[in-house]
Design a protein around this motif. Structure first.
Motif, PDB file in Angstrom:
ATOM      1  N   GLY A  60       4.700   9.326  13.875  1.00  0.00           N
ATOM      2  CA  GLY A  60       4.491   9.110  12.445  1.00  0.00           C
ATOM      3  C   GLY A  60       3.007   9.089  12.167  1.00  0.00           C
ATOM      4  N   ASP A  61       2.645   9.100  10.878  1.00  0.00           N
ATOM      5  CA  ASP A  61       1.222   9.136  10.553  1.00  0.00           C
ATOM      6  C   ASP A  61       0.585   7.746  10.512  1.00  0.00           C
ATOM      7  OD1 ASP A  61       1.909   8.042   8.060  1.00  0.00           O
ATOM      8  OD2 ASP A  61       1.689   9.942   6.992  1.00  0.00           O
ATOM      9  N   GLY A  62       1.393   6.676  10.642  1.00  0.00           N
ATOM     10  CA  GLY A  62       0.845   5.327  10.733  1.00  0.00           C
ATOM     11  C   GLY A  62       0.556   4.652   9.407  1.00  0.00           C
ATOM     12  N   HIS A  63       0.908   5.261   8.269  1.00  0.00           N
ATOM     13  CA  HIS A  63       0.650   4.620   6.981  1.00  0.00           C
ATOM     14  C   HIS A  63       1.566   3.426   6.734  1.00  0.00           C
ATOM     15  CE1 HIS A  63      -1.392   8.534   5.528  1.00  0.00           C
ATOM     16  NE2 HIS A  63      -2.258   7.712   6.070  1.00  0.00           N
ATOM     17  N   ALA A  64       2.624   3.322   7.528  1.00  0.00           N
ATOM     18  CA  ALA A  64       3.477   2.132   7.576  1.00  0.00           C
ATOM     19  C   ALA A  64       3.911   1.989   9.028  1.00  0.00           C
ATOM     20  CB  ALA A  64       4.689   2.260   6.662  1.00  0.00           C
ATOM     21  N   ARG A  65       4.118   0.760   9.489  1.00  0.00           N
ATOM     22  CA  ARG A  65       4.482   0.517  10.883  1.00  0.00           C
ATOM     23  C   ARG A  65       5.629  -0.473  10.951  1.00  0.00           C
ATOM     24  NH1 ARG A  65       2.970   4.113  14.139  1.00  0.00           N
ATOM     25  NH2 ARG A  65       2.557   2.757  15.875  1.00  0.00           N
ATOM     26  N   ILE A  66       6.616  -0.153  11.776  1.00  0.00           N
ATOM     27  CA  ILE A  66       7.695  -1.089  12.078  1.00  0.00           C
ATOM     28  C   ILE A  66       7.137  -2.058  13.103  1.00  0.00           C
ATOM     29  CG2 ILE A  66      10.002  -1.322  13.066  1.00  0.00           C
ATOM     30  CD1 ILE A  66      10.410   1.668  12.025  1.00  0.00           C
ATOM     31  N   VAL A  67       7.090  -3.341  12.751  1.00  0.00           N
ATOM     32  CA  VAL A  67       6.404  -4.310  13.612  1.00  0.00           C
ATOM     33  C   VAL A  67       7.348  -5.238  14.364  1.00  0.00           C
ATOM     34  CG1 VAL A  67       4.243  -4.226  12.331  1.00  0.00           C
ATOM     35  CG2 VAL A  67       6.009  -5.867  11.657  1.00  0.00           C
ATOM     36  N   SER A  68       8.596  -5.365  13.915  1.00  0.00           N
ATOM     37  CA  SER A  68       9.557  -6.187  14.649  1.00  0.00           C
ATOM     38  C   SER A  68      10.968  -5.763  14.268  1.00  0.00           C
ATOM     39  CB  SER A  68       9.353  -7.677  14.358  1.00  0.00           C
ATOM     40  OG  SER A  68       9.642  -7.968  13.011  1.00  0.00           O
ATOM     41  N   ALA A  69      11.918  -6.112  15.136  1.00  0.00           N
ATOM     42  CA  ALA A  69      13.307  -5.724  14.888  1.00  0.00           C
ATOM     43  C   ALA A  69      14.243  -6.673  15.607  1.00  0.00           C
ATOM     44  CB  ALA A  69      13.550  -4.303  15.369  1.00  0.00           C
ATOM     45  N   SER A  70      15.461  -6.801  15.064  1.00  0.00           N
ATOM     46  CA  SER A  70      16.476  -7.622  15.722  1.00  0.00           C
ATOM     47  C   SER A  70      17.866  -7.135  15.328  1.00  0.00           C
ATOM     48  CB  SER A  70      16.311  -9.102  15.344  1.00  0.00           C
ATOM     49  OG  SER A  70      16.501  -9.285  13.956  1.00  0.00           O
ATOM     50  N   LEU A  71      18.819  -7.388  16.211  1.00  0.00           N
ATOM     51  CA  LEU A  71      20.232  -7.118  15.963  1.00  0.00           C
ATOM     52  C   LEU A  71      20.956  -8.456  15.939  1.00  0.00           C
ATOM     53  CD1 LEU A  71      21.067  -4.135  18.335  1.00  0.00           C
ATOM     54  CD2 LEU A  71      21.099  -4.122  15.841  1.00  0.00           C
ATOM     55  N   THR A  72      21.831  -8.639  14.942  1.00  0.00           N
ATOM     56  CA  THR A  72      22.580  -9.888  14.855  1.00  0.00           C
ATOM     57  C   THR A  72      24.053  -9.596  14.583  1.00  0.00           C
ATOM     58  OG1 THR A  72      22.115 -10.117  12.484  1.00  0.00           O
ATOM     59  CG2 THR A  72      20.584 -11.198  14.005  1.00  0.00           C
ATOM     60  N   ASP A  73      24.863 -10.622  14.787  1.00  0.00           N
ATOM     61  CA  ASP A  73      26.281 -10.504  14.452  1.00  0.00           C
ATOM     62  C   ASP A  73      26.502 -11.050  13.046  1.00  0.00           C
ATOM     63  OD1 ASP A  73      26.194 -13.283  14.687  1.00  0.00           O
ATOM     64  OD2 ASP A  73      27.328 -13.329  16.560  1.00  0.00           O
ATOM     65  N   GLU A  74      27.764 -11.154  12.632  1.00  0.00           N
ATOM     66  CA  GLU A  74      28.081 -11.596  11.267  1.00  0.00           C
ATOM     67  C   GLU A  74      27.622 -13.024  10.995  1.00  0.00           C
ATOM     68  OE1 GLU A  74      32.235 -10.863  10.583  1.00  0.00           O
ATOM     69  OE2 GLU A  74      32.044  -8.758  11.137  1.00  0.00           O
TER      70      GLU A  74
END
Length: 193
Positions: A60-74
């Motif tokens: 990507g060009d870096g104008h926005a960055r995904i900085v964290s992520a998580s998976l959860t249940d209901e």
């Protein structure tokens, strides 16, 4: 072949500028890993041992960055596996480095062969996203039922300028990996449950 496709997408995203790609790689901008969090270690990274079919790749060009992520249940608990039929919640945080009137967030769920099984984005789902300014940070959540056969799957997350151009601010392949389990292990499921 997947590595070649990933390289090509990164090359296109950087306007066919090899020097720009090498500069991003040298600075770490093209390969830094978002933080993957869990309830047990909410302020630290969780390492998941990936099956060899899954390889992390970012462009990507870096104008926005995904900085964290998580998976959860209901129930909102951090998970690494789901039973068929449960609901997956993917949450990722994005930092914006330039003002934008419009953008699209998306996710891909891929099987071990790299085949897209589920692809969703805010444009296709007719979900409004806010205008953003430089320095803003937003969280996005995708929720979908996991009615797919048992096995390992990866999630890729994306931030794009619009639906119709192949221009990404950030695209992270294999951001997260999860496993689908069958509550009835004595049967064989071939596709969609």
């Amino acid at each position: 072949a997947l590595d070649t496709a990933n390289w090509y997408l990164a090359f296109v995203t950087n306007d066919y500028d090899l020097d720009k790609m090498q500069g991003m790689k040298a600075s770490g901008a093209a390969c830094d890993t978002p933080t993957v969090t869990s309830d047990a270690e909410s302020d630290g990274a969780v390492s998941v041992e990936l099956p060899p079919e899954f390889r992390y790749f970012r462009h990507g060009d870096g104008h926005a960055r995904i900085v964290s992520a998580s998976l959860t249940d209901e129930a909102g608990r951090s998970v690494e596996h789901y039973q068929m039929g449960e609901t997956l919640d993917l949450r990722f945080d994005v930092e914006f480095h330039q003002p934008l009137d419009f953008h699209i967030v998306g996710m891909h769920i891929r099987d071990e062969r790299g085949t897209d099984i589920i692809v969703l984005n805010s444009y296709q789902e007719k979900t409004d996203v806010p205008q953003v300014g430089a320095g803003d940070r937003f969280s996005y959540t995708f929720r979908c039922p996991i009615d797919i056969k048992p096995g390992y799957y990866s999630i890729s997350a994306t931030i794009a300028y619009d639906q119709f151009k192949m221009e990404w601010m950030d695209w992270v392949d294999c951001l997260l990996v999860f496993r689908v389990l069958d509550p009835q292990p004595d049967r064989l499921v071939f596709g969609v449950h």
